[in-house]
Design a protein around this motif. Structure first.
Motif, mmCIF file in Angstrom:
data_model
loop_
_atom_site.group_PDB
_atom_site.id
_atom_site.type_symbol
_atom_site.label_atom_id
_atom_site.label_comp_id
_atom_site.label_asym_id
_atom_site.label_seq_id
_atom_site.Cartn_x
_atom_site.Cartn_y
_atom_site.Cartn_z
ATOM 1 N N GLN A 145 0.827 -1.211 0.000
ATOM 2 C CA GLN A 145 0.000 0.000 0.000
ATOM 3 C C GLN A 145 0.856 1.254 0.000
ATOM 4 N N ILE A 146 1.921 1.238 0.781
ATOM 5 C CA ILE A 146 2.779 2.421 0.864
ATOM 6 C C ILE A 146 3.511 2.643 -0.461
ATOM 7 N N HIS A 147 4.038 1.584 -1.049
ATOM 8 C CA HIS A 147 4.762 1.696 -2.314
ATOM 9 C C HIS A 147 3.855 2.175 -3.441
ATOM 10 N N GLU A 148 2.594 1.759 -3.421
ATOM 11 C CA GLU A 148 1.699 2.066 -4.535
ATOM 12 C C GLU A 148 0.968 3.393 -4.371
ATOM 13 N N CYS A 149 1.152 4.057 -3.247
ATOM 14 C CA CYS A 149 0.529 5.378 -3.062
ATOM 15 C C CYS A 149 1.235 6.400 -3.956
ATOM 16 N N THR A 150 0.480 7.090 -4.781
ATOM 17 C CA THR A 150 1.053 8.028 -5.750
ATOM 18 C C THR A 150 0.942 9.488 -5.306
ATOM 19 N N LEU A 151 0.463 9.727 -4.109
ATOM 20 C CA LEU A 151 0.329 11.104 -3.627
ATOM 21 C C LEU A 151 1.695 11.753 -3.472
ATOM 22 N N SER A 152 1.834 12.939 -4.034
ATOM 23 C CA SER A 152 3.072 13.700 -3.855
ATOM 24 C C SER A 152 2.919 14.742 -2.755
ATOM 25 N N THR A 153 1.681 15.134 -2.514
ATOM 26 C CA THR A 153 1.382 16.064 -1.417
ATOM 27 C C THR A 153 0.222 15.495 -0.608
ATOM 28 N N ASN A 154 -0.046 16.116 0.507
ATOM 29 C CA ASN A 154 -1.168 15.705 1.364
ATOM 30 C C ASN A 154 -1.119 14.213 1.717
ATOM 31 N N ARG A 155 0.067 13.723 2.024
ATOM 32 C CA ARG A 155 0.224 12.330 2.449
ATOM 33 C C ARG A 155 -0.026 12.258 3.956
ATOM 34 N N PHE A 156 -1.244 11.878 4.301
ATOM 35 C CA PHE A 156 -1.615 11.770 5.708
ATOM 36 C C PHE A 156 -1.907 10.322 6.072
ATOM 37 N N LEU A 157 -1.641 10.004 7.330
ATOM 38 C CA LEU A 157 -2.010 8.710 7.876
ATOM 39 C C LEU A 157 -3.221 8.903 8.771
ATOM 40 N N ASN A 255 -6.766 19.818 6.134
ATOM 41 C CA ASN A 255 -7.845 20.013 5.159
ATOM 42 C C ASN A 255 -7.575 19.234 3.879
ATOM 43 N N GLY A 256 -6.323 18.835 3.670
ATOM 44 C CA GLY A 256 -5.959 18.134 2.448
ATOM 45 C C GLY A 256 -6.114 16.632 2.513
ATOM 46 N N ILE A 257 -6.607 16.093 3.622
ATOM 47 C CA ILE A 257 -6.778 14.643 3.727
ATOM 48 C C ILE A 257 -7.783 14.152 2.699
ATOM 49 N N ASN A 258 -7.518 13.005 2.093
ATOM 50 C CA ASN A 258 -8.381 12.489 1.037
ATOM 51 C C ASN A 258 -8.352 10.960 1.037
ATOM 52 N N SER A 259 -9.146 10.361 0.159
ATOM 53 C CA SER A 259 -9.309 8.907 0.152
ATOM 54 C C SER A 259 -8.065 8.156 -0.298
ATOM 55 N N GLN A 260 -7.095 8.853 -0.913
ATOM 56 C CA GLN A 260 -5.861 8.210 -1.347
ATOM 57 C C GLN A 260 -4.815 8.145 -0.249
ATOM 58 N N CYS A 261 -5.106 8.736 0.894
ATOM 59 C CA CYS A 261 -4.192 8.659 2.033
ATOM 60 C C CYS A 261 -4.218 7.251 2.613
ATOM 61 N N LEU A 262 -3.374 6.992 3.579
ATOM 62 C CA LEU A 262 -3.272 5.660 4.172
ATOM 63 C C LEU A 262 -4.145 5.589 5.420
ATOM 64 N N PHE A 263 -5.056 4.613 5.447
ATOM 65 C CA PHE A 263 -5.968 4.407 6.566
ATOM 66 C C PHE A 263 -5.650 3.066 7.214
ATOM 67 N N ILE A 264 -5.491 3.049 8.534
ATOM 68 C CA ILE A 264 -5.163 1.812 9.238
ATOM 69 C C ILE A 264 -6.054 1.640 10.457
ATOM 70 N N ASP A 265 -6.066 0.415 10.996
ATOM 71 C CA ASP A 265 -6.798 0.119 12.225
ATOM 72 C C ASP A 265 -5.789 -0.186 13.335
ATOM 73 N N PRO A 266 -6.237 -0.353 14.577
ATOM 74 C CA PRO A 266 -5.308 -0.572 15.696
ATOM 75 C C PRO A 266 -4.453 -1.825 15.559
ATOM 76 N N GLU A 267 -5.029 -2.920 15.049
ATOM 77 C CA GLU A 267 -4.267 -4.161 14.924
ATOM 78 C C GLU A 267 -3.102 -3.993 13.960
ATOM 79 N N THR A 268 -3.286 -3.225 12.898
ATOM 80 C CA THR A 268 -2.208 -2.973 11.952
ATOM 81 C C THR A 268 -1.083 -2.198 12.616
#
Length: 436
Positions: A145-157, A255-268
């Protein structure tokens, strides 16, 4: 009161104070991967001896990054074959007969300072130790997931600290009982992701102290969410909550968070912490086993590959025959026909439901009541998607594009008096577009 309401109300009254470490089974069935779309390679064969934590399969269905699978117990390979997975599909497994000494369990482990580790070292650790992201109830390799993320800006977890399905309590339990480890694991992932900041979505009922978020050496925001107001745990819900909260902050970058950012749960996050800090491969999962059919319920910490039927035995077995076995929650999970499935990286809960709590669910033609459209939080057209799938109707590209907004909360399914598979129709249409 519906089935999901009954389960949800019971779980609100019974949040577990602690977990129970399950017994080690005689045989474990370690999958190459949860997903039949992600195959695995292994050089092992029947009769080979394996150690606890030894790599037994390498995922090859995603990118070359992937996430390795490890033997959760020491022992000897009995066979390599297939079995039904918690998602209802057939997957490859290595059947291991437990014997010998453990390499990690019960041992004193040395801590490593991850702050000096580079992004590439962290990503390699995620791969070799088998860290997978189960935010979407799939075991997607985190490094992929991290390698395939193409965001150059607004990279939020974004870290969801509660269960997106109110009938489940596993994520909430891990977030509250291991809050320090989850937060530190999130920081580790944020460094590997080169995140601009971290957004923590926390339930209003959470017992996690606000003080625990104060020493984060990275831009962060903590948003309070009413997790009982379903749906509140999907990507778009979290994005909306973060953007709403960030409006009160001057020039907030969130404000720049979007659906292409990385979303995780506690177990991850917990898996990343244990892999990087202690070098422990992913071999265990917390699994909530419940339902009125059981003599007792429990939050198990159990080995990957443990048969769910083995956990049922440790609950004292059944006091009545289950009519349904539901994996990963009433609202977002799926129903399976047998409890002879192994614990996997994406398995969070198993519920055994008696006949008395099952309503008649015979499927009849759509009556055009409009309930599915009214309840949809994204204001979509579930009945139209279903009609298009069933009758092979042509839909304009604009309408087909709206299926990508579906968060798969399954509210449309729950209110449909005709018992139609509306959410699944949206998923199928979206999938067809992805293949074009």
């Amino acid at each position: 009161m519906g089935l999901s309401d009954l389960i949800s109300n019971r779980n609100r009254k019974r949040l577990f104070e602690s977990s129970v470490r399950s017994f080690i089974p005689r045989y474990t069935y370690v999958p190459f991967s949860d997903s039949t779309d992600s195959l695995g390679d292994t050089s092992l064969s029947s009769g080979d001896e394996v150690k606890e934590g030894q790599t037994i399969a390498i995922s090859r269905g995603f990118s070359t990054e992937g996430a390795n699978m490890h033997s959760s117990t020491p022992g000897k390979i009995d066979s390599i074959g297939t079995c039904t997975m918690p998602n209802g599909k057939i997957g490859n497994v290595v059947k291991i007969m437990t014997e010998g000494s453990f390499s990690y369990l019960g041992k004193s482990l040395k801590k490593s300072d991850w702050h000096s580790m580079s992004k590439n070292i962290l990503l390699d650790t995620f791969k070799t130790k088998g860290v997978a992201n189960s935010f979407d109830l799939e075991d997607v390799p985190l490094s992929t997931q991290i390698h395939e993320c193409t965001l150059s800006t607004n990279r939020f977890l974004a870290v969801r600290m509660y269960d997106e399905d109110p009938s489940r309590v596993t994520d909430t339990f891990v977030a509250e009982k291991f809050s320090n480890e989850v937060i530190e694991g999130s920081l580790i992932i944020a460094k590997a992701f080169e995140a601009r900041g971290i957004a923590f979505a926390v339930s209003k009922k959470s017992h996690v102290s606000a003080d625990e978020f104060e020493n984060i050496n990275l831009p962060s925001i903590v948003v309070s969410v009413d997790s009982d107001d379903y749906p509140q745990g999907f990507r778009q819900n979290i994005i909306d909550a973060v953007k709403k909260a960030s409006k009160n902050l001057e020039n907030s970058e969130f404000n720049g968070i979007n659906s292409q950012c990385l979303f995780i749960d506690p177990e991850t996050a917990l898996s990343a912490y244990e892999a990087v800090v202690f070098g422990v491969p992913v071999m265990e999962r917390f699994v909530h086993v419940g339902g009125d059919c059981l003599n007792s319920v429990a939050m198990f910490k159990t080995r990957i590959g443990t048969p769910v039927s083995f956990l049922v035995e440790q609950c004292g077995g059944f006091k009545m025959k289950p009519q349904k076995i539901i994996i990963n929650g009433i609202n977002v999970g799926n129903s399976i026909s047998t409890c002879d499935v192994p614990v996997t990286k994406s398995l969070k809960s198993v519920s055994f439901i008696p006949q008395s709590q099952i309503s008649i669910q015979s499927v009849v033609p759509c009556i055009r009541c409009g309930k599915c459209r009214n309840v949809c939080p994204e204001k979509l057209l579930p009945d139209l998607y279903y009609k298009a799938i069933m009758e092979n109707l042509h839909l304009s590209q604009e309408i087909r594009e709206t299926t990508k907004l579906c968060i798969h909360c399954n509210l449309c399914n729950s209110v449909c008096p005709s018992r139609l598979s509306l959410s699944q129709a949206a998923m199928l249409l979206c999938g067809k577009d992805d293949k074009k």
